[in-house]
Design a protein around this motif. Sequence first.
Motif, PDB file in Angstrom:
ATOM      1  N   TRP A   9       0.830  -1.202   0.000  1.00  0.00           N
ATOM      2  CA  TRP A   9       0.000   0.000   0.000  1.00  0.00           C
ATOM      3  C   TRP A   9       0.866   1.254   0.000  1.00  0.00           C
ATOM      4  CZ3 TRP A   9      -3.876  -2.039   4.173  1.00  0.00           C
ATOM      5  CH2 TRP A   9      -4.968  -2.654   3.534  1.00  0.00           C
ATOM      6  N   HIS A  10       1.944   1.216   0.764  1.00  0.00           N
ATOM      7  CA  HIS A  10       2.829   2.386   0.822  1.00  0.00           C
ATOM      8  C   HIS A  10       3.335   2.719  -0.582  1.00  0.00           C
ATOM      9  CE1 HIS A  10       5.441   4.990   3.458  1.00  0.00           C
ATOM     10  NE2 HIS A  10       6.031   5.139   2.277  1.00  0.00           N
ATOM     11  N   TYR A  11       3.706   1.702  -1.325  1.00  0.00           N
ATOM     12  CA  TYR A  11       4.142   1.939  -2.697  1.00  0.00           C
ATOM     13  C   TYR A  11       2.992   2.432  -3.573  1.00  0.00           C
ATOM     14  CZ  TYR A  11       4.957   1.044  -7.581  1.00  0.00           C
ATOM     15  OH  TYR A  11       5.010   1.188  -8.944  1.00  0.00           O
ATOM     16  N   LEU A  12       1.837   1.780  -3.468  1.00  0.00           N
ATOM     17  CA  LEU A  12       0.706   2.161  -4.323  1.00  0.00           C
ATOM     18  C   LEU A  12       0.318   3.618  -4.129  1.00  0.00           C
ATOM     19  CD1 LEU A  12      -1.825  -0.827  -4.250  1.00  0.00           C
ATOM     20  CD2 LEU A  12      -0.259  -0.175  -6.070  1.00  0.00           C
ATOM     21  N   TYR A  13       0.291   4.064  -2.890  1.00  0.00           N
ATOM     22  CA  TYR A  13      -0.159   5.423  -2.613  1.00  0.00           C
ATOM     23  C   TYR A  13       0.949   6.463  -2.821  1.00  0.00           C
ATOM     24  CZ  TYR A  13      -4.711   3.959  -0.814  1.00  0.00           C
ATOM     25  OH  TYR A  13      -5.995   3.465  -0.700  1.00  0.00           O
ATOM     26  N   SER A  14       2.199   6.035  -2.791  1.00  0.00           N
ATOM     27  CA  SER A  14       3.312   6.973  -2.942  1.00  0.00           C
ATOM     28  C   SER A  14       3.901   6.974  -4.341  1.00  0.00           C
ATOM     29  CB  SER A  14       4.426   6.646  -1.946  1.00  0.00           C
ATOM     30  OG  SER A  14       5.055   5.411  -2.298  1.00  0.00           O
ATOM     31  N   GLY A  15       3.785   5.831  -5.044  1.00  0.00           N
ATOM     32  CA  GLY A  15       4.436   5.709  -6.343  1.00  0.00           C
ATOM     33  C   GLY A  15       5.947   5.715  -6.226  1.00  0.00           C
ATOM     34  N   ASP A  16       6.457   5.442  -5.020  1.00  0.00           N
ATOM     35  CA  ASP A  16       7.896   5.533  -4.754  1.00  0.00           C
ATOM     36  C   ASP A  16       8.566   4.219  -5.142  1.00  0.00           C
ATOM     37  OD1 ASP A  16      10.462   5.749  -3.730  1.00  0.00           O
ATOM     38  OD2 ASP A  16       9.818   6.724  -1.880  1.00  0.00           O
ATOM     39  N   ARG A  17       9.136   4.187  -6.335  1.00  0.00           N
ATOM     40  CA  ARG A  17       9.767   2.966  -6.837  1.00  0.00           C
ATOM     41  C   ARG A  17      10.978   2.570  -6.005  1.00  0.00           C
ATOM     42  NH1 ARG A  17      13.499   1.306 -10.715  1.00  0.00           N
ATOM     43  NH2 ARG A  17      12.842  -0.478 -11.999  1.00  0.00           N
ATOM     44  N   GLU A  18      11.713   3.552  -5.502  1.00  0.00           N
ATOM     45  CA  GLU A  18      12.887   3.251  -4.686  1.00  0.00           C
ATOM     46  C   GLU A  18      12.465   2.589  -3.372  1.00  0.00           C
ATOM     47  OE1 GLU A  18      16.616   2.560  -3.695  1.00  0.00           O
ATOM     48  OE2 GLU A  18      15.953   3.330  -5.655  1.00  0.00           O
ATOM     49  N   PHE A  19      11.369   3.067  -2.784  1.00  0.00           N
ATOM     50  CA  PHE A  19      10.851   2.422  -1.576  1.00  0.00           C
ATOM     51  C   PHE A  19      10.474   0.969  -1.872  1.00  0.00           C
ATOM     52  CE2 PHE A  19       7.218   0.924   0.842  1.00  0.00           C
ATOM     53  CZ  PHE A  19       7.643   1.105   2.151  1.00  0.00           C
ATOM     54  N   LEU A  20       9.806   0.752  -2.987  1.00  0.00           N
ATOM     55  CA  LEU A  20       9.412  -0.604  -3.363  1.00  0.00           C
ATOM     56  C   LEU A  20      10.636  -1.503  -3.474  1.00  0.00           C
ATOM     57  CD1 LEU A  20       7.319  -2.675  -4.385  1.00  0.00           C
ATOM     58  CD2 LEU A  20       7.648  -1.729  -6.681  1.00  0.00           C
ATOM     59  N   LYS A  21      11.657  -0.997  -4.111  1.00  0.00           N
ATOM     60  CA  LYS A  21      12.865  -1.792  -4.329  1.00  0.00           C
ATOM     61  C   LYS A  21      13.627  -2.061  -3.036  1.00  0.00           C
ATOM     62  CE  LYS A  21      17.255  -1.631  -6.904  1.00  0.00           C
ATOM     63  NZ  LYS A  21      18.068  -0.829  -7.868  1.00  0.00           N
ATOM     64  N   ALA A  22      13.794  -1.027  -2.229  1.00  0.00           N
ATOM     65  CA  ALA A  22      14.669  -1.125  -1.067  1.00  0.00           C
ATOM     66  C   ALA A  22      13.994  -1.688   0.178  1.00  0.00           C
ATOM     67  CB  ALA A  22      15.252   0.255  -0.746  1.00  0.00           C
ATOM     68  N   ARG A  23      12.670  -1.457   0.342  1.00  0.00           N
ATOM     69  CA  ARG A  23      12.060  -1.784   1.619  1.00  0.00           C
ATOM     70  C   ARG A  23      10.845  -2.705   1.531  1.00  0.00           C
ATOM     71  NH1 ARG A  23      11.960   3.126   5.771  1.00  0.00           N
ATOM     72  NH2 ARG A  23      12.057   1.280   7.120  1.00  0.00           N
TER      73      ARG A  23
END
Length: 825
Positions: free
Chosen positions: A480-494
Amino acid sequence: MKRRIPAIVAAFACLLIHAAADAREPFSAYDRARLHPITNDRPAVNFFEGALLGNGGLGVVVTTRPDGVLLYFGHNNVWDIRVAENNREKIGTFKEVFEKVKKIPDTLSTLDQDPWYAAYAEIARDNYAKPYPRPFPCGAMLLGFDRRNAEMIGHKLDISNGLCEVYLLTDHRRITLQIFADMGKDRVWMRLVDGQGKLCASIFDRVRILIDPSTPKEFPRAKLEEMLPEGLLAFRQTLPYQEPEKYDTTKGHPKDRAFRLVVAVNGPLQKTSRIDWNGNRVGMSPLEASLATKDAFLGCVTLQEGLSKNISPWLSGVAVPRLEDLQASLNGSMAAWTEFWGKSGVRLSDEFLERIWYRNLYFLNCAAKDGATTPGLFANWSYNDIGTAWHGDYHMNYNTQQPFWATFSSNHLEKNLPYVNLIEFLMSVSTRWAKEYYELPGAYFPHSAYPVDMTMNPYPVPHWGWEVCETPWAVQGLWWHYLYSGDREFLKARAYGPIKSAVEFLVAYMKRPEAKGPQWKDDKYHIFPTVPPELYALRPGFKYNYDCNVDLTLTKFVFKAFTEAARVLNLEAQEKTLLSDVKDILSHFPEYPTATSEKFGKVLVSVPDEHDQVVYNVPNALITVFPGEDHGLHSDSATMKLLKNTFWNQQNEGGNDLVFINLQAARIGMLDIERFKRQVNYSLLPNGAASDRVMQVHGRYADQGGYDWMDKMGIWFENFGLPVVVNECLMQSYNGTIRFFPNWPMEKDAEFQQLRAVGAFLVSASLKGGKVEEVEIHSEAGGVLKAIVPWSKGGTIKTGKGVQALRSSIVEIQTVKGEVILLKP
């Protein structure tokens, strides 16, 4: 030429419309929050009447008495860190236990009737039966006064800035003790002011520190520290790392933790005496002193915490409180609160719903922050045994996740980071448990967990320890954090690592020979054995222990999330084998269990073969709607009929459903807002927070039981998720399509700004006079925007490319990062 005139006029009209939209004035959420103070017009002597303060780490409860002010201190980082990890060999492996449970006759009513299982369950429960770990209260500070000189009137907590004002009368004039928590440092400031806000003479005649009465006798004795000429009182408490039988109180342990509570006032202290009721002269207690002067009163309470070796063995370096330091702290804290409220806001004609939205976001900000230990069941407020039920731990079958549900749509992703930190912390014990107990790859997240060093599942009792749903549930918030933020780096790293580990376990678990084969008389991969949340436990013959709807929907959710994450990160080739297994399982996936209601027809239930009259604890029946997100307003008409039947048929006993069940209802457009308000009001405590309260019997609760039995356990952190229910009434985007006011009464005016939608869109909209007036959407990541047009007659859309007419019921466009899109009727 004449043919072009209508087009020119239409274009000009569009420009006029959007010129007005561009001029839209946002409201101040800070000012809206100020409209909803929490007040008490009498002494608030009870812990649950006191004002809640906090900075996300430090927590403070301000209570008042007819003769004083008493502040209770806690901290998310301060725990009794001892943990029992006995019976590792006796607990054995999943396979060993599973084989033995299989042999228990299905003629028994419960597994506990089998002598072997009863003995095994006690062994498995032994570690959890210890009184530790638990949040450890950090003591209290009392400011006392002579009732002949002053009278306690009450208090007010301004949730816009965290300032608590305690009102007193002296010499027929009102004076105020102002108290606030520093948002950057673990300290609390206070000052006594007159009606003009100026410092005034002190009415307090004594100050005292009270060490928490629950401090275990086997702990090293607290070091009491008094520096009276400097106006300082303090104590230092060591928190042993090891259990009593292993701990050497003389040598200690390198991993011992400690804290020190320091009270500083702006004048010297002195010891005095008084005549007691026996007529004897008695001196003051340790850590109690009189204020030597009646000058203007300033105070500061500081909490130091960390590894014992990093907390000085003696009190030093504490400055006398100064007005300029208090003012600097107040300015910094005000700025922090202003920034917090600047993230999003609502302006509602429904005062009650607006109130609970702002108050619970205030509580959330007080209770959690990145960099501090993730709050447990009762966050950072504790005293004696308050805040210690169930160890105050992490329950991974909704309790831990629920408060963080509000962080996404409320545009407070920073408040979800404590949850992300927790999952990262739990990865070690979860991967180890999957490997050593289940003998499978990936990670199996435990039913209960602590923020302390763990090498095994704290609660491996199969009754609840075999809830498979907790593994996909644990990692859902990362996706959800990725979906709502669109933060690809977060998706990759965390996010990707924990999600993949959960998928690895689930795939291996569902591909076991016990979970697929001719014994099932189908070609499906089953989730077996498992346990539905808070229902049935493990049963003889495994009745009700397979294919729970919560397991199915969350497993499907995380499988789809992993598949999409691999695509986004260009890892499809690398993950080819695991992705193939996921695809295979999804193509042979069990159906959601259903039953037939005589009154409502076909309904969803929690497990196969369950009847339709079950009284649930956790709202299992509609769990495919939320958190599963497989069903909702996007569903076809047949599915919507099933969901509505289920909604009307379900029975929930309360205690665990205040946010949960009402969020599910909003997701299918069936939330009765007035009824929701009544349930919230029924659950409210005097401090403005909502408790977990019973709603009905015929489940686990009896007629003679107290419906408020959980009120005094602590401040229920989970219910700070209440704003998400309001958000979902105003806007939904769970499946990537934005819906405006999907569960909001059209006759009630409402406005929201910067609610966050899936795809990293910040959305603002207003509803007035029964019509949606305008919509403003800010694209943070430059993704595809898809929204349902809220006007039956269409409207216009303004993008960076200009203004166009909306000619369909759904708008779908590619946006540019930083672009603002305006929709008008």
